[in-house]
Design an enzyme around this catalytic site. Structure first.
Site, PDB file in Angstrom:
ATOM      1  N   GLY A   7      97.001 143.209 100.759  1.00 37.63           N
ATOM      2  CA  GLY A   7      95.821 144.003 100.385  1.00 37.63           C
ATOM      3  C   GLY A   7      95.263 144.764 101.577  1.00 37.63           C
ATOM      4  O   GLY A   7      94.893 145.940 101.469  1.00 37.63           O
ATOM      5  N   ARG A  59      95.426 144.393  82.415  1.00 39.48           N
ATOM      6  CA  ARG A  59      94.044 144.786  82.674  1.00 39.48           C
ATOM      7  C   ARG A  59      93.934 146.024  83.542  1.00 39.48           C
ATOM      8  O   ARG A  59      92.919 146.725  83.503  1.00 39.48           O
ATOM      9  CB  ARG A  59      93.205 143.624  83.191  1.00 39.48           C
ATOM     10  CG  ARG A  59      93.552 143.070  84.521  1.00 39.48           C
ATOM     11  CD  ARG A  59      92.708 141.817  84.717  1.00 39.48           C
ATOM     12  NE  ARG A  59      92.880 141.283  86.049  1.00 39.48           N
ATOM     13  CZ  ARG A  59      92.421 140.113  86.441  1.00 39.48           C
ATOM     14  NH1 ARG A  59      91.776 139.343  85.580  1.00 39.48           N
ATOM     15  NH2 ARG A  59      92.587 139.690  87.657  1.00 39.48           N
ATOM     16  N   PRO A  70     105.792 146.062  89.443  1.00 38.35           N
ATOM     17  CA  PRO A  70     105.583 144.629  89.256  1.00 38.35           C
ATOM     18  C   PRO A  70     106.186 143.841  90.411  1.00 38.35           C
ATOM     19  O   PRO A  70     107.005 144.368  91.176  1.00 38.35           O
ATOM     20  CB  PRO A  70     106.340 144.334  87.951  1.00 38.35           C
ATOM     21  CG  PRO A  70     107.377 145.398  87.855  1.00 38.35           C
ATOM     22  CD  PRO A  70     106.829 146.610  88.565  1.00 38.35           C
ATOM     23  N   CYS A 108      94.673 132.835  91.679  1.00 42.66           N
ATOM     24  CA  CYS A 108      93.712 133.163  92.739  1.00 42.66           C
ATOM     25  C   CYS A 108      92.353 132.557  92.458  1.00 42.66           C
ATOM     26  O   CYS A 108      91.535 132.423  93.362  1.00 42.66           O
ATOM     27  CB  CYS A 108      93.629 134.672  92.924  1.00 42.66           C
ATOM     28  SG  CYS A 108      93.372 135.520  91.386  1.00 42.66           S
ATOM     29  N   GLU A 143      92.240 142.995  94.315  1.00 40.05           N
ATOM     30  CA  GLU A 143      91.908 141.659  93.814  1.00 40.05           C
ATOM     31  C   GLU A 143      92.800 140.713  94.600  1.00 40.05           C
ATOM     32  O   GLU A 143      93.995 140.618  94.338  1.00 40.05           O
ATOM     33  CB  GLU A 143      92.157 141.631  92.303  1.00 40.05           C
ATOM     34  CG  GLU A 143      91.388 140.556  91.610  1.00 40.05           C
ATOM     35  CD  GLU A 143      92.181 139.286  91.548  1.00 40.05           C
ATOM     36  OE1 GLU A 143      92.008 138.455  92.480  1.00 40.05           O
ATOM     37  OE2 GLU A 143      92.978 139.133  90.618  1.00 40.05           O
ATOM     38  N   GLU A 201     108.589 141.397  92.475  1.00 38.24           N
ATOM     39  CA  GLU A 201     110.050 141.261  92.430  1.00 38.24           C
ATOM     40  C   GLU A 201     110.475 140.021  91.637  1.00 38.24           C
ATOM     41  O   GLU A 201     111.543 140.011  91.023  1.00 38.24           O
ATOM     42  CB  GLU A 201     110.640 141.217  93.850  1.00 38.24           C
ATOM     43  CG  GLU A 201     109.977 140.250  94.820  1.00 38.24           C
ATOM     44  CD  GLU A 201     108.657 140.788  95.408  1.00 38.24           C
ATOM     45  OE1 GLU A 201     108.325 141.958  95.171  1.00 38.24           O
ATOM     46  OE2 GLU A 201     107.968 140.011  96.078  1.00 38.24           O
TER      47      GLU A 201
HETATM   48  P1  ADP Z   1     102.670 136.937  97.020  1.00 38.24           P
HETATM   49  O1  ADP Z   1     102.522 136.410  98.407  1.00 38.24           O
HETATM   50  O2  ADP Z   1     101.939 136.176  96.015  1.00 38.24           O
HETATM   51  O3  ADP Z   1     104.060 137.297  96.638  1.00 38.24           O
HETATM   52  P2  ADP Z   1     102.129 139.632  97.693  1.00 38.24           P
HETATM   53  O4  ADP Z   1     100.816 140.217  98.032  1.00 38.24           O
HETATM   54  O5  ADP Z   1     103.082 139.466  98.793  1.00 38.24           O
HETATM   55  O6  ADP Z   1     101.817 138.255  97.000  1.00 38.24           O
HETATM   56  O7  ADP Z   1     102.830 140.448  96.533  1.00 38.24           O
HETATM   57  C1  ADP Z   1     102.110 141.045  95.485  1.00 38.24           C
HETATM   58  C2  ADP Z   1     102.753 142.376  95.145  1.00 38.24           C
HETATM   59  O8  ADP Z   1     102.711 143.205  96.294  1.00 38.24           O
HETATM   60  C3  ADP Z   1     104.218 142.296  94.743  1.00 38.24           C
HETATM   61  O9  ADP Z   1     104.442 143.277  93.741  1.00 38.24           O
HETATM   62  C4  ADP Z   1     104.945 142.659  96.013  1.00 38.24           C
HETATM   63  O10 ADP Z   1     106.229 143.221  95.817  1.00 38.24           O
HETATM   64  C5  ADP Z   1     104.026 143.700  96.580  1.00 38.24           C
HETATM   65  N1  ADP Z   1     104.122 143.895  98.027  1.00 38.24           N
HETATM   66  C6  ADP Z   1     104.503 143.031  98.971  1.00 38.24           C
HETATM   67  N2  ADP Z   1     104.414 143.596 100.195  1.00 38.24           N
HETATM   68  C7  ADP Z   1     103.977 144.858 100.012  1.00 38.24           C
HETATM   69  C8  ADP Z   1     103.644 145.949 100.869  1.00 38.24           C
HETATM   70  N3  ADP Z   1     103.738 145.859 102.191  1.00 38.24           N
HETATM   71  N4  ADP Z   1     103.213 147.091 100.299  1.00 38.24           N
HETATM   72  C9  ADP Z   1     103.078 147.196  98.968  1.00 38.24           C
HETATM   73  N5  ADP Z   1     103.338 146.211  98.107  1.00 38.24           N
HETATM   74  C10 ADP Z   1     103.779 145.053  98.618  1.00 38.24           C
END
Ligand code: ADP
Length: 504
Positions: free
Chosen positions: A257, A181, A197, A308, A274, A199
């Site tokens: 976020g 999306r 994406p 979510c 989101e 990890e």
């Molecule tokens: P979850 O807790 O569900 O893993 P996250 O918000 O931590 O959700 O992760 C969502 C995405 O954000 C993933 O692709 C992750 O690698 C990325 N991510 C995690 N920390 C950071 C950061 N500090 N900056 C940018 N992306 C991040």
């Protein structure tokens, strides 16, 4: 305590048939139309949460690799922005057709990397594809305006232009749809993208990139960089602060976020967020209880509760409280099969990783310690593996419990009793989240009243599944900014340009 159905842990014949469906499995990242390793040559393992097997190894990319992807997206933007809307739409349509043709292959990869039951993975691919299809049409409808001027020598023209290369950072719970999306909308608008994406689930993203390449989407228009968790903050920072990136679209936790929002402030960068939800699911005395239970099952247990928009708090009016809890528990026992998602009968797979497992364990332990009653489940399903948690129903919930306030993101149904509509709304709105809300009622006045008063971006009335490409998806309060899908989904990727033609 009640029990529920499980399937055997090992199903060799099913695994074999699914393994044949892995021809889209890619173990390299996709930058500037090339399948590449990390500059440092490092990789990380993608683990199947159902049995901890290694599904694949992918490049563990760094900021250095990310910069190359940003440069590629910036370079490709020079020409992609001028590809006319019909052609962009046709390329998206071609991508959609290949994604649809390869639905079961992508679903097998998804189930292997995130544990989602294969039926749900098939559903997610169809759902995600519908966004590419939708935006293949929307590309041709990004229209401007001609506005009457108050001066007869002037004419006002308004057009919408693509903002530039964008970064799309996505979570593991919908490995396909969250990319679809965002990428669908950005490409339709004329933007190019760098996709990062999660990890846990890079393989679905790489399969999608392969099909984008096959569809003829030009090199550099879509780039996918894979990285382990430890590199995500530095990569995220670069994406937020690079002057070549015009906007960020992020789906994930509220904590991350907020970091990205702050980082984007420095360059006044566009951002779509989101984030987490804390959806109330309200059942009023006058509701159709059978339908409410069906809706509750779908809204709570889809993807093992890891969505979510999952129902986070069941608010049940006092006259029907016991009946609802009984019927919900019976339905879980009779319909939910837990096991390895490869088995076609499975309805609930594992949690994604140990972090999630520990979080669910802690939430339930905290509730029980503070007096919650376990009606069903309440512990890990260790006989299935180390990431399975039993579908759980809790009652006797009080405000001091963490399950009352936090997003659960697991298969735990928290049942709270309320007296009247005002009390239900007070509890429902008593959170900083505002993504989805659900309620069941047969009173038409109540339906309009409660729908208006719920502080959320999306409301399901007598319905537990609300997401669709045609509708705007997004939240208010700390659940996010912007909308995805629908005609509004383009807005994050375009800016408005006003042109004044004077001296006519
Ligand atoms: P979850 O807790 O569900 O893993 P996250 O918000 O931590 O959700 O992760 C969502 C995405 O954000 C993933 O692709 C992750 O690698 C990325 N991510 C995690 N920390 C950071 C950061 N500090 N900056 C940018 N992306 C991040």
């Amino acid at each position: 305590m009640m029990s529920y159905k499980v399937v055997p842990r090992y199903l060799p014949q099913i695994m074999r048939s699914n393994e044949r469906n892995m021809h889209l499995l890619r173990q390299k990242a996709y930058v500037d139309g090339n399948w590449v390793d990390a500059a440092k040559g490092i990789t990380f393992d993608v683990i199947n949460p159902a049995d901890n097997s290694v599904v694949a190894k992918v490049p563990d990319m760094s900021v250095e690799d990310t910069q190359k992807a940003i440069d590629a997206a910036a370079n490709a933007f020079k020409t992609w922005q001028d590809v006319n809307a019909k052609e962009r739409g046709l390329l998206l349509r071609k991508w959609y057709e290949l994604l649809a043709k390869n639905q079961s292959e992508i679903a097998s990869i998804m189930t292997a990397e995130c544990g989602k039951p294969i039926k749900e993975s098939m559903g997610e691919v169809a759902y995600g594809n519908s966004f590419i299809e939708w935006f293949s049409d929307e590309a041709r409808r990004i229209n401007g305006e001609i506005i009457s001027s108050s001066q007869s020598t002037k004419q006002i023209f308004v057009t919408k232009q693509p903002i530039g290369p964008v970064a799309l950072i996505t979570p593991w719970n919908f490995p396909h749809a969250m990319i679809a999306r965002k990428a669908g909308a950005s490409l339709a608008a004329g933007c190019t993208c760098v996709i990062k994406p999660a990890e846990d689930t890079p393989l679905t993203a790489l399969a999608m990139a392969q099909l984008a390449e096959d569809a003829g989407i030009p090199k550099g228009v879509i780039n996918v960089i894979t990285s382990d968790r430890k590199n995500a903050p530095a990569i995220g920072k670069l994406l937020c602060q690079s002057p070549l990136i015009a906007g960020i679209s992020f789906t994930g936790s509220t904590v991350v976020g907020k970091i990205l929002y702050e980082q984007c402030a420095k360059g006044i960068k566009r951002i779509g967020l989101e984030l987490g939800g804390n959806a109330p699911f309200i059942i009023f005395n006058n509701a159709d209880l059978t339908k409410a239970v069906q809706g509750a099952l779908a809204a709570k247990f889809r993807n093992c509760g890891q969505t979510c928009v999952a129902a986070n708090r069941f608010l049940i009016q006092e006259d029907i409280f016991d009946k609802f809890v009984d019927q919900l528990s019976d339905s879980i026992k009779n319909t939910i099969v837990q096991g390895n998602g490869k088995d076609g009968n499975v309805i609930i797979g594992p949690l994604i990783n140990n972090t999630q497992m520990n979080s669910i364990k802690r939430l339930v332990e905290d509730a029980v310690m503070k007096g919650a009653k376990v009606v069903l489940g309440g512990k890990p399903a260790t006989q299935l593996g180390d990431k399975f948690y039993e579908p759980t129903v809790l009652t006797n919930i009080t405000e001091d419990m963490n399950v009352y306030n936090q997003e659960i993101f697991g298969p735990v149904a928290v049942c709270i009793k309320f007296k009247d509509e005002d009390e239900a709304l007070k509890i429902a709105n008593g959170t900083m989240s505002g993504l989805a809300g659900y309620f069941y009622s047969s009173d038409v006045s109540q339906i309009f009243r409660v729908a208006r008063k719920l502080e959320v971006g999306m409301v399901g009335v007598n319905e537990g599944i609300i997401s669709t490409a045609e509708a705007p998806f997004g939240g208010i309060k700390e659940s996010g900014i912007g909308r995805e899908g629908s005609t509004h989904g383009i807005e994050d990727y375009v800016y408005i340009k006003y042109m004044c033609l004077g001296n006519m």
